[in-house]
Write a protein that holds these residues in place. Structure first.
Motif, mmCIF file in Angstrom:
data_model
loop_
_atom_site.group_PDB
_atom_site.id
_atom_site.type_symbol
_atom_site.label_atom_id
_atom_site.label_comp_id
_atom_site.label_asym_id
_atom_site.label_seq_id
_atom_site.Cartn_x
_atom_site.Cartn_y
_atom_site.Cartn_z
ATOM 1 N N LEU A 1 -10.874 10.819 -9.314
ATOM 2 C CA LEU A 1 -9.652 11.184 -8.612
ATOM 3 C C LEU A 1 -8.489 11.281 -9.594
ATOM 4 N N SER A 2 -7.506 12.100 -9.240
ATOM 5 C CA SER A 2 -6.331 12.279 -10.108
ATOM 6 C C SER A 2 -5.061 12.183 -9.262
ATOM 7 N N PRO A 3 -4.673 10.981 -8.859
ATOM 8 C CA PRO A 3 -3.505 10.843 -7.989
ATOM 9 C C PRO A 3 -2.206 11.142 -8.724
ATOM 10 N N GLY B 1 -0.740 16.634 6.809
ATOM 11 C CA GLY B 1 0.387 16.786 5.893
ATOM 12 C C GLY B 1 0.331 15.784 4.760
ATOM 13 N N ALA B 2 1.386 15.790 3.948
ATOM 14 C CA ALA B 2 1.454 14.932 2.767
ATOM 15 C C ALA B 2 1.839 13.510 3.156
ATOM 16 N N LEU B 3 1.332 12.559 2.387
ATOM 17 C CA LEU B 3 1.559 11.136 2.647
ATOM 18 C C LEU B 3 2.010 10.450 1.365
ATOM 19 N N LEU C 1 -7.212 9.464 -0.662
ATOM 20 C CA LEU C 1 -7.523 10.649 -1.462
ATOM 21 C C LEU C 1 -8.995 11.033 -1.344
ATOM 22 N N SER C 2 -9.864 10.035 -1.352
ATOM 23 C CA SER C 2 -11.298 10.320 -1.276
ATOM 24 C C SER C 2 -11.698 10.911 0.072
ATOM 25 N N HIS C 3 -10.840 10.702 1.097
ATOM 26 C CA HIS C 3 -11.095 11.291 2.416
ATOM 27 C C HIS C 3 -10.333 12.607 2.605
ATOM 28 N N GLY C 4 -9.794 13.143 1.521
ATOM 29 C CA GLY C 4 -9.150 14.448 1.583
ATOM 30 C C GLY C 4 -7.696 14.453 1.980
ATOM 31 N N ASP D 1 -3.773 14.414 1.393
ATOM 32 C CA ASP D 1 -2.826 14.784 0.342
ATOM 33 C C ASP D 1 -1.851 13.622 0.173
ATOM 34 N N ALA D 2 -2.156 12.707 -0.740
ATOM 35 C CA ALA D 2 -1.397 11.457 -0.846
ATOM 36 C C ALA D 2 -0.903 11.225 -2.270
#
Length: 261
Positions: A89-91, A44-46, A61-64, A66-67
């Motif tokens: 990455l685009s956080p 889930g989202a973090l 994020l680099s480990h997939g 959803d943060a």
């Protein structure tokens, strides 16, 4: 001197610019390992609260995972965006104080790493932040936040200046940092002073003196549990540092885990 008491955010100037240099490689820090494991297991989202320059967020994020990240320092967030771009990455980043958290989505996990929760020195702000965290969690969502007890009975009420710590910067200059602290048992607050310098060929080319008064508030184990319970959390556990074993009474660094029912 940069006096940060009462200002909207504390991590500014050289403090923000040099923060990562003094942390070095954090890939295998114990909290990094624990929180990545939690994120993978729960899914889930973090939300990373107090994400700063992205120490945890970008690795998640680099480990997939959803943060998203939130921080109240625009300077730290700008550095986070630069680091993210360098890694492709685009956080999703938000600039908000945690006690006024108001985001458009809910999360399965909320992390408040690096004892950042303790930057809230007003008890009312701390209680409100926990209520906001709860409101931003999905049912059965998990909150994880480490605490540090900075002072205990019988210890000195201040420290001498320590340092300088030194770190080499990518442009060939040298960063230096000195620190000291004072402790107020009545308010359970720590005040801190930091001197930051950038040196090139033995010449100081930048210097700042930051005083944060108060800087942080500390909590006992029982106080941390009470805060979380009063905010409506259940299944509260205190872990030994960043290990999945129960905290003991001598642990001055402990991680609180709680669930939104």
């Amino acid at each position: 001197m940069i006096e940060t008491k009462g200002q909207e955010y504390e991590y500014r100037g050289l403090m923000a610019r040099l923060w990562d240099a003094f942390r070095g490689d954090t890939t295998h820090w114990p909290d990094q390992v624990l929180f990545q494991k939690m994120a993978r297991e729960r899914g889930g989202a973090l939300l990373d609260v107090g994400c700063g320059t992205g120490r945890l967020l970008l690795d998640l994020l680099s480990h997939g995972v959803d943060a998203d990240g939130v921080d109240n320092s625009p300077e730290m967030l700008a550095l986070c965006r630069e680091k993210a771009a360098a890694r492709g990455l685009s956080p999703m980043l938000y600039e908000q104080p945690m006690e006024r958290l108001d985001l458009p989505r809910r999360y399965g996990t909320i992390l408040v790493p690096s004892s950042s929760f303790q930057l809230l020195t007003d008890p009312n702000d701390a209680a409100e932040a926990l209520r906001r965290f709860r409101a931003h969690l999905e049912p059965d969502g998990m909150l994880a936040l480490p605490f540090m007890e900075f002072w205990r009975d019988g210890e000195p009420l201040s420290t001498d200046w320590s340092g300088p710590r030194e770190a080499s910067l990518p442009d060939g200059t040298l960063a230096r940092r000195w620190t000291r602290a004072e402790f107020d048992p009545g308010t359970q607050c720590e005040s801190s002073e930091d001197r930051w310098e950038v040196v090139q060929a033995d010449v100081t080319i930048a210097a700042e003196h930051h005083r944060r008064s108060p800087a942080t508030r500390w909590y006992s184990h029982a106080e941390a549990v009470r805060l979380l319970r009063d905010a409506g959390f259940t299944e509260i556990r205190l872990l030994h540092e960043f290990e999945e074993t129960p905290a003991g009474p001598d642990d001055r660094l402990f991680t609180a885990i709680a669930v939104r029912p």
